[in-house]
Every structure is written in structure tokens, then in C-alpha cells.
Design a protein around this motif. Structure first.
Motif, PDB file in Angstrom:
ATOM      1  N   GLU A   1     -26.371  10.938  22.658  1.00 35.05           N
ATOM      2  CA  GLU A   1     -25.385  10.591  23.822  1.00 35.05           C
ATOM      3  C   GLU A   1     -25.226   9.152  23.862  1.00 35.05           C
ATOM      4  OE1 GLU A   1     -27.086  13.134  26.920  1.00 35.05           O
ATOM      5  OE2 GLU A   1     -25.922  14.921  26.141  1.00 35.05           O
TER       6      GLU A   1
ATOM      7  N   ALA B   1     -22.006   6.744  23.979  1.00 34.14           N
ATOM      8  CA  ALA B   1     -21.574   5.688  24.776  1.00 34.14           C
ATOM      9  C   ALA B   1     -21.229   4.595  24.449  1.00 34.14           C
ATOM     10  CB  ALA B   1     -22.613   5.951  25.982  1.00 34.14           C
TER      11      ALA B   1
ATOM     12  N   GLU C   1     -15.574   6.148  33.115  1.00 31.16           N
ATOM     13  CA  GLU C   1     -15.678   7.566  32.311  1.00 31.16           C
ATOM     14  C   GLU C   1     -16.863   7.619  31.695  1.00 31.16           C
ATOM     15  OE1 GLU C   1     -13.882  10.279  32.919  1.00 31.16           O
ATOM     16  OE2 GLU C   1     -13.127   9.075  34.664  1.00 31.16           O
ATOM     17  N   ILE C   2     -17.048   6.229  31.083  1.00 28.53           N
ATOM     18  CA  ILE C   2     -18.453   6.002  29.952  1.00 28.53           C
ATOM     19  C   ILE C   2     -19.625   6.387  31.070  1.00 28.53           C
ATOM     20  CG2 ILE C   2     -19.728   4.752  28.602  1.00 28.53           C
ATOM     21  CD1 ILE C   2     -17.043   3.273  27.534  1.00 28.53           C
TER      22      ILE C   2
ATOM     23  N   ASP D   1     -20.073   9.702  31.628  1.00 29.30           N
ATOM     24  CA  ASP D   1     -20.616  10.323  30.429  1.00 29.30           C
ATOM     25  C   ASP D   1     -22.067  10.321  30.607  1.00 29.30           C
ATOM     26  OD1 ASP D   1     -18.028  11.224  29.430  1.00 29.30           O
ATOM     27  OD2 ASP D   1     -18.002   9.645  28.022  1.00 29.30           O
TER      28      ASP D   1
ATOM     29  N   PRO E   1     -21.539  13.515  27.984  1.00 28.50           N
ATOM     30  CA  PRO E   1     -20.132  13.660  27.481  1.00 28.50           C
ATOM     31  C   PRO E   1     -19.619  14.958  27.500  1.00 28.50           C
ATOM     32  CG  PRO E   1     -22.081  13.048  25.629  1.00 28.50           C
ATOM     33  CD  PRO E   1     -22.585  13.089  27.111  1.00 28.50           C
ATOM     34  N   ARG E   2     -20.482  15.856  27.301  1.00 25.31           N
ATOM     35  CA  ARG E   2     -19.627  17.377  27.313  1.00 25.31           C
ATOM     36  C   ARG E   2     -19.175  17.575  28.646  1.00 25.31           C
ATOM     37  NH1 ARG E   2     -22.680  21.107  23.184  1.00 25.31           N
ATOM     38  NH2 ARG E   2     -23.659  19.315  21.542  1.00 25.31           N
ATOM     39  N   SER E   3     -19.521  16.848  29.683  1.00 22.11           N
ATOM     40  CA  SER E   3     -18.818  17.307  31.032  1.00 22.11           C
ATOM     41  C   SER E   3     -17.341  16.853  30.898  1.00 22.11           C
ATOM     42  CB  SER E   3     -19.617  16.574  32.059  1.00 22.11           C
ATOM     43  OG  SER E   3     -19.388  15.186  31.932  1.00 22.11           O
ATOM     44  N   ARG E   4     -16.939  15.936  29.953  1.00 25.51           N
ATOM     45  CA  ARG E   4     -15.318  15.546  29.775  1.00 25.51           C
ATOM     46  C   ARG E   4     -14.531  17.016  29.425  1.00 25.51           C
ATOM     47  NH1 ARG E   4     -13.668   9.973  27.464  1.00 25.51           N
ATOM     48  NH2 ARG E   4     -15.185   8.617  28.445  1.00 25.51           N
TER      49      ARG E   4
ATOM     50  N   ARG F   1     -17.582  16.582  37.997  1.00 28.84           N
ATOM     51  CA  ARG F   1     -17.053  15.191  37.505  1.00 28.84           C
ATOM     52  C   ARG F   1     -16.279  14.668  38.512  1.00 28.84           C
ATOM     53  NH1 ARG F   1     -17.897  12.819  31.938  1.00 28.84           N
ATOM     54  NH2 ARG F   1     -16.371  11.132  31.895  1.00 28.84           N
TER      55      ARG F   1
END
Length: 190
Positions: free
Chosen positions: A72, A76, A88-89, A92, A97-100, A177
Motif C-alpha cells: 500500500e 501511494a 486522494e493519495i 488512500d 487504496p481499495r476504498s477507491r 471516503r
């Protein structure tokens, strides 16, 4: 029995397969998903390999958590280098990051993993090491987003976003998010 100090190339590949499989299971199902049999099946290796390459399930869980966090962080870093949106980073880093793409489920799994880590004292050392890297990368991402936190400010931003998201999860908010984005904007505006 733990693997001998010097491993063959095949042994290193097999161990890496086990770590990758365990990291995937951890990301998908939390700590309870990491069992010798499940890891071996996911890795496509004999069950005995898990106890040959890892002296205990705790060692395997530690390696999985470390691998997942490092992947992860590497993602990033790569996104920062590509000049992706720094806000957004930051999200993350804070939500995973999977939350995107996976939304609420990914955030729930991440928070469960974070809380579950506290129940596993054997993870303390690896978590402390990761926190140093996490804070440094988060500081860089925040700076690129136009926020220059004071000393201790990164932890404050993390606490604010985590608290807002946790409150949203308790209230069954569908977009954690989005909640995190609002909390981050608030923290940056201060």
C-alpha cells in the motif's frame, strides 16, 4: 520447524507465495482468514510449507501484515510520483487504496484490521516501523495537497479523519471516503 537460514531460490519463491497469499487473505477477510490451510491453498503449495517457512501462525500473520502495508505504501509512493491527486493519495493512505473501488466494504475491513492489530501484541514492532514510513509519506502527500502540518499535525489529521470515518461507520453512512474527504478538507483549512 522454521526454514533453514539459507534458502534456495525455489524456497524463497515459495515463501513469497505464502506471504502474498496471506496478505491477500488479510486484505479480503481480516486476521481470521489467515489459517495455515487457507494460505497454502491460496498459494498453491502443500500445507506443510506454511509450518516449514514460518515458525508459527503469528510469524505468518506478521509477514502478511508487513507485506500488505508495504504494498500500500509503495502504491501511494508511485501515485505521488505520477502526480496523482495528492488529496486522494492521503485518503488512500488513511482508508486504504481499495476504498477507491470497493468503498464501504474495504474501509470496514481496513478498520477491523487496524483494531484487530491492537489485540495482537506480536505485531507491535512491525506496526511501529510501518508508522514511521506511513507518517513520512502522509506528510509528503499532505504537503503536495497544500497543507504543511506542524509537528504532530500528521497524527492530528489522521485522528480527525479516522474519528470522522468511524462515526460515519457507526451511523451506517454509505460513503466513508466522502466523509474522510470532508474531514480532510476541514483539517487542511485550519
Amino acid at each position: 520447524m522454521a526454514a533453514p537460514g539459507r534458502q534456495t531460490e525455489k524456497g524463497e519463491r515459495r515463501r513469497a507465495l505464502l506471504v502474498d497469499a496471506a496478505a491477500d487473505l488479510l486484505a479480503e477477510g481480516g486476521f481470521e482468514a489467515i489459517r495455515h490451510r487457507a494460505v497454502a491453498e491460496r498459494a498453491g503449495v502443500p500445507l506443510a510449507a506454511t509450518t516449514y517457512y514460518f515458525s508459527s501462525l503469528e510469524d505468518l500473520v506478521t509477514a502478511a501484515l508487513d507485506s500488505l502495508a508495504r504494498a500500500e505504501l509503495a502504491d501511494a509512493r508511485r501515485l505521488l510520483e505520477l502526480r496523482d491527486d495528492p488529496a486522494e493519495i492521503v485518503l488512500d493512505l488513511l482508508l486504504g487504496p481499495r476504498s477507491r473501488t470497493e468503498g464501504l466494504d474495504a474501509v470496514l475491513r481496513r478498520f477491523e484490521r487496524l483494531i484487530g492489530s491492537g489485540r495482537r501484541p506480536f505485531l507491535a514492532t512491525v506496526l511501529r516501523e510501518q508508522r514511521v514510513e506511513f507518517d513520512a509519506l502522509l506528510t509528503e502527500a499532505l504537503a503536495r495537497a497544500g497543507f504543511r502540518p506542524r509537528p504532530g499535525g500528521v497524527r492530528r489529521v489522521t485522528a480527525l479523519v479516522d474519528g470522522a470515518v468511524l462515526s460515519g461507520l457507526i451511523e451506517a453512512a454509505p460513503d466513508p471516503r466522502g466523509i474522510a474527504r470532508e474531514a480532510l478538507a476541514e483539517a487542511v483549512a485550519e
